[in-house]
Design an enzyme around this catalytic site. Structure first.
Site, PDB file in Angstrom:
ATOM      1  N   LYS A  76       0.870  -1.180   0.000  1.00  0.00           N
ATOM      2  CA  LYS A  76       0.000   0.000   0.000  1.00  0.00           C
ATOM      3  C   LYS A  76       0.903   1.224   0.000  1.00  0.00           C
ATOM      4  O   LYS A  76       1.923   1.251   0.710  1.00  0.00           O
ATOM      5  CB  LYS A  76      -0.887  -0.041   1.256  1.00  0.00           C
ATOM      6  N   SER A 151      -9.675   2.081   2.893  1.00  0.00           N
ATOM      7  CA  SER A 151      -8.786   2.843   2.042  1.00  0.00           C
ATOM      8  C   SER A 151      -7.794   1.978   1.267  1.00  0.00           C
ATOM      9  O   SER A 151      -7.152   2.483   0.352  1.00  0.00           O
ATOM     10  CB  SER A 151      -7.994   3.845   2.889  1.00  0.00           C
ATOM     11  N   SER A 175      -9.982  -0.433   7.051  1.00  0.00           N
ATOM     12  CA  SER A 175      -9.425  -0.370   5.691  1.00  0.00           C
ATOM     13  C   SER A 175      -8.736  -1.623   5.189  1.00  0.00           C
ATOM     14  O   SER A 175      -8.335  -1.665   4.029  1.00  0.00           O
ATOM     15  CB  SER A 175      -8.458   0.801   5.568  1.00  0.00           C
TER      16      SER A 175
HETATM   17  N1  GLN Z   1     -13.285   4.526   6.561  1.00  0.00           N
HETATM   18  C1  GLN Z   1     -12.520   4.878   7.716  1.00  0.00           C
HETATM   19  C2  GLN Z   1     -12.041   6.296   7.604  1.00  0.00           C
HETATM   20  O1  GLN Z   1     -12.271   6.873   6.605  1.00  0.00           O
HETATM   21  C3  GLN Z   1     -11.374   3.932   7.916  1.00  0.00           C
HETATM   22  C4  GLN Z   1     -10.206   4.181   7.046  1.00  0.00           C
HETATM   23  C5  GLN Z   1      -9.039   3.321   7.400  1.00  0.00           C
HETATM   24  O2  GLN Z   1      -9.186   2.296   8.064  1.00  0.00           O
HETATM   25  N2  GLN Z   1      -7.862   3.777   7.013  1.00  0.00           N
HETATM   26  O3  GLN Z   1     -11.449   6.833   8.470  1.00  0.00           O
END
Ligand code: GLN
EC number: 6.3.5.7
Length: 483
Positions: A76, A151, A175
Site C-alpha cells: 500500500k 482505504s 481499511s
Molecule cells: N473509513 C474509515 C475512515 O475513513 C477507515 C479508514 C481506514 O481504516 N484507514 O477513516
C-alpha cells in the site's frame, strides 16, 4: 500461474516448478495488461521486482527456503520505500521519495518478497471507497462500476483480480477488512502494536495498524508472519513473541465459543447479508463451534467517537506537511503564511481538508472536553464491552459491512453516509483488537464478508477459524469474470 496462492507459490518454488523471476514476469505483464481497467497501482517497480526475484532464486539455489522467499507482493502506498515514490494517494506527496524503508517493507524484503509496486489508496487512508485518491478511483474487479472499498482499495482490487497473490494494507477503522469484504478476499487487522508502524505514514496513530490482504487465511498467516514482531523504532510496538501462524491453522474448532452480538443485526444491515452471516454461523457449528448471543451495548456510540478521534489525530499528524520539509510546495510563496496555506490548500484533497478541520475543531480549547475527551471515554466503554464479552466467548462473529460495495460516486456528496458503513469495523480499532474478514457469499454478484474478532494477540485463533471455514466452503476460491 497468476491463480496461485502464496502457499502454492512457495511449494512451486521449492519444487523448482518455476522460478521467482518467471513468476514475476508473468505478473508484471498481467498488471500492464489488466490494471488500466482497475487503477489499482500508483507505481510499478519492475526493475526492483526483477532484481529481488533473481536474488530470491539465487538464495533458493543456495539452499535457503522460506514461505516468502521469491513471493511477489505489493505495498500500500503509505509504507515508505527507499528511493521510490510513497504518495499516500495524495498530490501532497506525489514528489516524495522516501529516504528509508518502513519496517514492514524491510522485514518482508529480508524474508525474500518481490515488490511489484505500490498500490492505490484513499488519500492519507481516509475513506471507505478508494475514491479520494489523487490518482483516481479504483474499480472493483467484481463489477467495474462499483467501488472496491477503502482505504486499501488498490491492494484489494489487485489481489482480487489475480494481479498478484497478496499485498500489504493498513486498517485505521476497517481499511483492510472492508475492502477484503467488498472484493472477496481474506484480510487481517492485527492487534494494535503487533505490526510496526515505523515508516507507515500516519493517519490516526492510536488506531492505525498494518496487516495482510490475500485470498486465503493461510496466505494471511504467511504474510503476517513476515510483518509481525517487536520494533524498537516504534514506541507502540509490543514485545510479544510471534507465534508460528501457519502451524496453528489446523486446530480443531470443537467447542469454540462464538459470540454473536445482537446489536449487529439491527436496522441498516442488508437482510441478504444477514442471511449469509447465518449460513456461515451454521458452517462453523458443523465444525463444532458453539454459538452464544452476546451484547455490545456501546456499539452505537462508536462511529461518532471514531470520527472525532481519527480526525483529531489526523489534524495533528498532517501538520508536518507544510510545504517546508517535504511534499508539495506552492509556486512563489509571498511569505510563510502564504506558503503554508497554499501548499496545504493545493496539496490536500477535499476529504483530507474536511478531516483536518473537524479534528482541529475538536481539539481546540473550549471544545476539547466536549468532543475529544468525551470520545476517549466512549472508546473506553467500547473496549470494556469487548472485555466483558471475551470473558464468555473465544471469538465474536458478525458482518464486516452492512451493505455490499456501492456504485462509484454514490456516496460522494454525503460523507456521513460513507462513515456509517464503517459501523462493524471501527470498534476493533477503538479497542485495539485483532479482526479478520473472510468471504461469506454474494449479493447481486458482489462479495460479502463475515468478520471475526478475537482477544488481544489472538491473530492465530482468527486465522485458525478462517482456515477451517475455508477448508469447508469455496466462496474464497471464486474469481471475478474477466480476471
Ligand atoms: N473509513 C474509515 C475512515 O475513513 C477507515 C479508514 C481506514 O481504516 N484507514 O477513516
Amino acid at each position: 500461474m497468476h491463480q496461485l496462492t502464496l502457499a502454492e507459490i512457495a511449494r512451486g518454488l521449492a519444487d523448482k516448478k518455476f522460478s521467482s523471476e518467471e513468476l514475476t514476469k508473468v505478473l508484471l505483464a498481467r498488471i500492464t495488461q489488466l490494471d488500466p481497467q482497475l487503477n489499482s497501482f500508483i507505481s510499478l517497480t519492475e526493475e526492483l521486482a526483477l532484481e529481488q526475484a533473481k536474488a530470491a532464486d539465487v538464495r533458493r539455489a543456495n539452499g535457503e527456503s522460506g514461505a516468502l522467499l521469491g513471493a511477489p507482493i505489493a505495498h500500500k502506498d503509505l509504507f515508505c520505500t527507499q528511493g521510490i515514490r510513497t504518495s499516500c494517494g495524495s498530490k501532497m506527496l506525489d514528489n516524495f521519495k522516501a529516504p528509508y524503508d518502513a519496517t514492514v517493507v524491510s522485514k518482508l524484503a529480508a524474508a525474500g518478497t518481490v515488490t511489484l509496486g505500490k498500490t492505490n489508496m484513499d488519500e492519507f487512508a481516509m475513506g471507505s471507497a478508494n475514491e479520494s485518491s489523487w490518482y483516481g478511483a479504483v474499480k472493483n474487479p467484481w463489477n467495474l462500476e462499483h467501488v472496491p472499498g477503502g482505504s486499501s482499495g488498490g491492494s484489494a482490487a489487485a489481489v482480487a483480480a489475480r494481479l498478484l497473490p497478496a499485498a500489504t494494507a493498513t486498517d485505521t477503522g476497517g481499511s483492510i477488512r472492508q475492502p477484503a469484504a467488498f472484493t472477496n478476499l481474506t484480510g487481517l487487522k492485527p492487534t494494535y502494536g503487533r505490526v510496526s508502524r515505523w515508516g507507515m505514514i500516519a493517519y490516526a496513530s492510536s488506531l492505525d495498524q498494518g496487516g495482510p490482504l490475500a485470498r486465503t487465511a493461510e496466505d494471511c498467516a504467511i504474510l503476517l508472519q513476515g510483518m509481525a514482531g517487536f520494533d524498537p523504532n516504534d514506541s507502540t510496538s509490543i514485545d510479544e513473541p510471534v507465534p508460528d501462524y501457519a502451524a496453528g491453522l489446523n486446530g480443531s474448532l470443537q467447542g469454540l465459543r462464538i459470540g454473536v452480538p445482537k446489536e449487529y443485526f439491527g436496522a441498516g444491515l442488508d437482510p441478504r447479508i444477514a442471511d449469509l452471516i447465518q449460513n456461515s454461523i451454521k458452517e462453523l457449528q458443523k465444525l463444532g463451534a458453539v454459538i452464544k448471543e452476546i451484547s455490545l451495548p456501546n456499539m452505537q456510540h462508536a462511529i461518532p467517537a471514531y470520527y472525532v478521534i481519527a480526525p483529531a489525530e489526523a489534524s495533528s499528524n498532517l501538520s508536518r506537511f507544510d510545504g517546508v520539509r517535504f511534499g508539495h510546495r506552492c509556486e512563489d510563496p509571498k511569505n510563510l503564511e502564504d506558503l503554508y496555506k497554499r501548499s496545504r490548500g493545493e496539496g490536500f484533497g477535499a476529504e483530507v481538508q474536511r478531516r483536518i478541520m473537524v479534528g482541529a475543531y475538536a481539539l481546540s480549547a473550549g471544545y476539547y472536553d466536549a468532543y475529544y475527551l468525551k470520545a476517549q471515554k466512549i472508546r473506553r466503554l467500547v473496549k470494556n464491552d469487548f472485555m466483558t464479552a471475551f470473558n464468555e466467548v473465544d471469538i465474536i462473529l458478525g458482518p464486516t459491512t452492512p451493505n455490499p460495495a456501492w456504485k462509484l460516486g454514490a456516496k460522494n456528496s454525503d460523507p456521513v453516509a460513507a462513515y456509517l458503513e464503517d459501523v462493524y469495523t471501527i470498534t476493533a480499532n477503538l479497542a485495539g483488537l485483532p479482526g479478520l474478514s473472510m468471504p461469506a457469499g454474494f449479493v447481486d454478484g458482489l462479495p460479502v464478508g463475515v468478520q471475526l474478532l478475537a482477544p488481544y494477540f489472538q491473530e492465530g485463533r482468527l486465522l485458525n477459524v478462517a482456515h477451517q471455514y475455508q477448508l469447508h466452503t469455496d466462496w474464497h476460491t471464486r474469481t471475478p469474470t474477466g480476471f
